[in-house]
Design a protein around this motif. Structure first.
Motif, PDB file in Angstrom:
ATOM      1  N   HIS A 258      70.167  10.235  26.515  1.00 52.77           N
ATOM      2  CA  HIS A 258      69.134  10.466  27.700  1.00 52.77           C
ATOM      3  C   HIS A 258      68.852  12.051  27.625  1.00 52.77           C
ATOM      4  O   HIS A 258      67.684  12.526  28.009  1.00 52.77           O
ATOM      5  CB  HIS A 258      69.680  10.050  28.779  1.00 52.77           C
ATOM      6  CG  HIS A 258      68.765   9.768  29.969  1.00 52.77           C
ATOM      7  ND1 HIS A 258      68.770   9.090  31.159  1.00 52.77           N
ATOM      8  CD2 HIS A 258      67.271  10.141  30.103  1.00 52.77           C
ATOM      9  CE1 HIS A 258      67.581   8.587  31.824  1.00 52.77           C
ATOM     10  NE2 HIS A 258      66.953   9.932  31.221  1.00 52.77           N
ATOM     11  N   SER A 259      69.864  12.748  27.951  1.00 46.73           N
ATOM     12  CA  SER A 259      69.582  14.263  27.900  1.00 46.73           C
ATOM     13  C   SER A 259      68.809  14.922  26.512  1.00 46.73           C
ATOM     14  O   SER A 259      67.752  15.733  26.822  1.00 46.73           O
ATOM     15  CB  SER A 259      70.827  14.886  27.822  1.00 46.73           C
ATOM     16  OG  SER A 259      71.650  14.621  29.203  1.00 46.73           O
ATOM     17  N   THR A 261      66.586  13.217  25.152  1.00 48.66           N
ATOM     18  CA  THR A 261      65.101  12.720  25.378  1.00 48.66           C
ATOM     19  C   THR A 261      64.272  13.724  26.290  1.00 48.66           C
ATOM     20  O   THR A 261      63.186  14.029  25.944  1.00 48.66           O
ATOM     21  CB  THR A 261      65.211  11.526  26.136  1.00 48.66           C
ATOM     22  OG1 THR A 261      65.918  10.249  25.249  1.00 48.66           O
ATOM     23  CG2 THR A 261      63.618  10.720  26.359  1.00 48.66           C
ATOM     24  N   HIS A 262      64.887  14.480  27.285  1.00 51.16           N
ATOM     25  CA  HIS A 262      64.640  15.462  28.084  1.00 51.16           C
ATOM     26  C   HIS A 262      64.122  16.479  27.116  1.00 51.16           C
ATOM     27  O   HIS A 262      62.920  17.103  27.206  1.00 51.16           O
ATOM     28  CB  HIS A 262      65.175  15.771  29.009  1.00 51.16           C
ATOM     29  CG  HIS A 262      65.348  14.788  30.050  1.00 51.16           C
ATOM     30  ND1 HIS A 262      64.919  15.113  31.507  1.00 51.16           N
ATOM     31  CD2 HIS A 262      65.606  13.360  30.106  1.00 51.16           C
ATOM     32  CE1 HIS A 262      65.126  14.000  32.385  1.00 51.16           C
ATOM     33  NE2 HIS A 262      65.212  12.906  31.517  1.00 51.16           N
ATOM     34  N   HIS A 265      61.018  15.651  24.856  1.00 48.81           N
ATOM     35  CA  HIS A 265      59.670  15.688  25.518  1.00 48.81           C
ATOM     36  C   HIS A 265      59.376  17.111  25.585  1.00 48.81           C
ATOM     37  O   HIS A 265      58.017  17.495  25.390  1.00 48.81           O
ATOM     38  CB  HIS A 265      59.985  15.137  26.850  1.00 48.81           C
ATOM     39  CG  HIS A 265      58.730  14.843  27.583  1.00 48.81           C
ATOM     40  ND1 HIS A 265      58.681  14.372  29.038  1.00 48.81           N
ATOM     41  CD2 HIS A 265      57.535  15.047  27.320  1.00 48.81           C
ATOM     42  CE1 HIS A 265      57.528  14.293  29.126  1.00 48.81           C
ATOM     43  NE2 HIS A 265      56.609  14.626  28.243  1.00 48.81           N
ATOM     44  N   GLN A 278      54.542  11.392  28.616  1.00 49.75           N
ATOM     45  CA  GLN A 278      55.503  10.225  28.522  1.00 49.75           C
ATOM     46  C   GLN A 278      54.786   8.879  28.838  1.00 49.75           C
ATOM     47  O   GLN A 278      54.042   8.681  29.641  1.00 49.75           O
ATOM     48  CB  GLN A 278      56.735  10.227  29.360  1.00 49.75           C
ATOM     49  CG  GLN A 278      57.816   9.014  28.990  1.00 49.75           C
ATOM     50  CD  GLN A 278      58.984   9.248  29.911  1.00 49.75           C
ATOM     51  OE1 GLN A 278      59.219  10.248  30.142  1.00 49.75           O
ATOM     52  NE2 GLN A 278      59.634   8.176  30.047  1.00 49.75           N
ATOM     53  N   SER A 357      63.190  22.649  30.035  1.00 44.96           N
ATOM     54  CA  SER A 357      62.739  21.165  30.563  1.00 44.96           C
ATOM     55  C   SER A 357      63.257  20.955  31.963  1.00 44.96           C
ATOM     56  O   SER A 357      64.313  21.098  32.542  1.00 44.96           O
ATOM     57  CB  SER A 357      63.624  20.209  29.788  1.00 44.96           C
ATOM     58  OG  SER A 357      63.627  18.812  30.134  1.00 44.96           O
ATOM     59  N   GLU A 359      62.373  18.096  34.883  1.00 48.04           N
ATOM     60  CA  GLU A 359      61.780  16.932  35.067  1.00 48.04           C
ATOM     61  C   GLU A 359      62.547  16.078  36.068  1.00 48.04           C
ATOM     62  O   GLU A 359      63.774  16.273  36.364  1.00 48.04           O
ATOM     63  CB  GLU A 359      61.847  15.698  33.688  1.00 48.04           C
ATOM     64  CG  GLU A 359      61.173  16.069  32.665  1.00 48.04           C
ATOM     65  CD  GLU A 359      61.303  15.112  31.478  1.00 48.04           C
ATOM     66  OE1 GLU A 359      60.931  13.926  31.763  1.00 48.04           O
ATOM     67  OE2 GLU A 359      61.123  15.426  30.217  1.00 48.04           O
ATOM     68  N   CYS A 361      64.233  12.833  37.504  1.00 44.16           N
ATOM     69  CA  CYS A 361      64.855  11.748  36.779  1.00 44.16           C
ATOM     70  C   CYS A 361      66.268  11.399  37.404  1.00 44.16           C
ATOM     71  O   CYS A 361      67.080  12.044  38.126  1.00 44.16           O
ATOM     72  CB  CYS A 361      65.749  12.199  35.298  1.00 44.16           C
ATOM     73  SG  CYS A 361      66.414  11.028  34.315  1.00 44.16           S
ATOM     74  N   HIS A 365      73.532  12.061  32.773  1.00 48.03           N
ATOM     75  CA  HIS A 365      73.250  13.119  31.758  1.00 48.03           C
ATOM     76  C   HIS A 365      74.565  13.766  31.450  1.00 48.03           C
ATOM     77  O   HIS A 365      75.679  13.667  32.077  1.00 48.03           O
ATOM     78  CB  HIS A 365      72.139  14.084  32.206  1.00 48.03           C
ATOM     79  CG  HIS A 365      70.672  13.448  32.125  1.00 48.03           C
ATOM     80  ND1 HIS A 365      69.801  13.551  30.893  1.00 48.03           N
ATOM     81  CD2 HIS A 365      70.271  12.887  33.274  1.00 48.03           C
ATOM     82  CE1 HIS A 365      68.965  12.947  31.487  1.00 48.03           C
ATOM     83  NE2 HIS A 365      69.017  12.526  32.756  1.00 48.03           N
TER      84      HIS A 365
END
Length: 569
Positions: A258-259, A261-262, A265, A278, A357, A359, A361, A365
């Motif tokens: 998950h981390s 993924t950030h 992005h 996204q 990053s 975001e 969320c 994480h």
């Protein structure tokens, strides 16, 4: 995107009906930006991107429209009555991407109607097939008649005491459940993360004295968390005091992905541009999947740059910071927000690498980016018009991927009898030699196919004053047949030709009509009939057509088609 695409396609079709020749819609962006750019600055900032996206959609729709119209016109020729069958409407929609409302427009123009009941029946049958193919054994999409909410404690720990608020079996609420039964448990508090924001739900164990429930998944039902699992030991009842324990290894592996993924992005936006947004994600313990808006395939060198940028942030090992704040403060901090998403008064801002990053969320994480270890991109693909997908692995999964790559390379080194230092040059030599062999093979096939062309001329028949040559040529593939067709046409001067060859159970056919006869005879029509005789399909232009099949025994019948065709036209 689906609704917008329908609007664009309808506009494109009406524009073409009004006389626009080819793509035109994208040209209107300039005028729109000039007129509305002050109120909507994104129009000016992203004008080239919008034009590019519209042009791509128009070009794609032109292909869809052309293909769909051919299918529709063919079906309308044999239509009895004034209603287009639902199966036809569904086939156009499902197989060729032809919008139903567009079919309805065309039907109205021709005073026809659509069998919408038949269309809906076909759609229902497709949905049922999709449901049957599903692997889900339990469904947490249920209505719970419970007050309050489940308190989530999973940010600070993986274990907590809890009370069972409700038990569901087969979607119905029950007072208790015993060993061997598949159930859904609702707790008043839990460390289990419920699937949301693309992150998969946690698994683990809910236990008490003499009780063990193995939790396979966690889902949300309104404000409550539903733990899906099986009673492995004992009995559980409403009101029971239990201990909830998350599987730490799965949670940690999921957090790594998950981390990452950030970070992915953020890297995508830096490498490809800030138009990247996204469009969906899935984060599990095994891998991450990220869908994003981008109009073309990501180039290999861009993928390498993205991967390098993410791993650079991982090596920096900065702290991952979270902040509970209001939406305005989050916006001021530059937090990424999904267009159209509804956010509450309080939001959770997640920052990595300082401002690299930022975001919103609610997921779980790592504490520091270095915990991720390594990220490897394993796949990049297109999943819809203007939407790309990247799949990647982290941690042990990334290490396993790197080791697998090394084993594959070692096998390649061994096969080429090379070392890492001279592998590239040896591979280039092998490919060059292979290309030369392929060219030589094609030359030999063409020579074999045309070697007896003078003898073939002796097999020309004259039917109703037209020269016809319909023969089988041994050892020729489709390309060799086409080459032979060109040479035989020149020798014939004027006439109709059909050439066939067979290799194993595959049949290749090529039909030709010299230019002076195309007003009378069509190679495409000959091919349709000839290909059917060998159990296949084919078509083409009036002067040249090709096809094939899987029944070599039908070749004599296929060759006879050309003679019969000339005799009866």
């Amino acid at each position: 995107g689906y609704v917008l695409r329908r609007i664009i396609r309808r506009a494109a079709r009406h524009g073409n009906k009004l006389g626009a020749d080819g793509p035109f819609f994208y040209k209107l962006v300039d005028a729109l930006a000039a007129e509305m750019g002050e109120a909507y600055p994104e129009l000016r900032e992203r004008q080239s991107q919008v034009e590019k996206a519209l042009l791509a959609e128009e070009e794609q729709f032109a292909k869809t429209l052309d293909q769909g119209m051919r299918i529709l016109e063919a079906d309308l020729e044999g239509l009895e009555g004034s209603q287009i069958p639902g199966e036809t409407v569904f086939r156009l929609y499902d197989t060729y991407g032809f919008p139903v409302d567009l079919t309805a427009d065309i039907a109205r123009e021709q005073n026809l109607t659509l069998d919408m009941d038949g269309f809906e029946a076909a759609m229902d049958a497709q949905r049922e097939r999709a449901r049957s193919a599903s692997n889900f054994k339990m469904d947490a999409d249920i209505e719970l008649d419970l007050d309050g909410q489940t308190a989530f404690l999973g940010y600070s720990g993986l274990v907590s005491d809890a009370t069972v608020l409700a038990i569901l079996k087969d979607g119905k609420r029950v007072a208790s459940a015993s060993q061997g039964e598949e159930i859904m448990l609702v707790l008043d508090r839990t460390p289990f993360y419920a699937e949301s924001g693309g992150q998969a739900g946690d698994s683990g164990v809910i236990s008490a004295d003499g009780l063990r429930v193995e939790v396979r998944d966690t889902q949300k039902a309104g404000a409550h968390f539903v733990h899906l699992g099986i009673v492995a030991e004992g009995q559980v009842s409403e009101g029971s005091a239990v201990q909830a324990l998350v599987d730490a290894s799965i949670r940690q592996a999921t957090a790594l992905n998950h981390s990452a993924t950030h970070l992915l992005h953020a890297a995508l936006r830096q490498v490809l541009g800030d138009h990247v947004s996204q469009k969906g994600s899935l984060v599990t313990a095994e891998r991450l999947r990220f869908d994003f808006a981008h109009g073309e395939a990501v180039k290999p060198e861009e993928l390498a740059a993205i991967e390098d940028m993410v791993n650079a942030e991982i090596r920096r090992n900065t702290a991952v910071e979270t902040l509970e704040t209001d939406i305005d403060t989050a916006r001021e901090r530059g937090a990424m927000m999904l267009f159209g998403e509804k956010y509450g008064d309080s939001v959770r801002v997640l920052s990595m690498g300082g401002d690299f990053s930022v975001e919103l969320c609610g997921g779980t994480h790592v504490e520091r980016t270095g915990d991720i270890g390594l990220m490897r991109i394993v796949a990049e693909s297109g999943i819809a018009a203007g939407v790309r997908r990247i799949e990647a692995v982290t941690g042990e999964g990334a290490l396993a991927e790197a080791n697998a790559d090394r084993r594959r390379l070692q096998s390649a080194y061994s096969a080429l009898k090379s070392s890492p230092e001279n592998f590239d040059s040896k591979l280039s030599q092998l490919l060059a030699a292979n290309r030369e062999q392929q060219k030589e093979l094609e030359r030999l096939k063409a020579k074999l196919a045309t070697a007896g062309s003078r003898d073939l001329m002796s097999e020309v028949e004259e039917i109703n004053g037209v020269k016809v040559l319909a023969v089988q040529i041994e050892g020729a593939d489709a390309k060799a047949l086409r080459d032979s067709m060109d040479q035989l046409k020149n020798k014939l001067g004027s006439g109709v030709l059909l050439l066939a060859s067979a290799e194993g159970d595959k049949v290749a056919l090529v039909a030709g009509v010299t230019k002076d006869l195309t007003s009378r005879f069509k190679a495409g029509e000959i091919m349709k009939q000839a290909a059917a005789a060998v159990g296949g399909k084919g078509g083409g232009r009036p002067d040249m057509a090709q096809g094939g099949g899987t029944d070599p025994a039908g070749i004599p019948q296929a060759l006879a088609v050309a003679k019969e065709y000339v005799n009866h036209v």
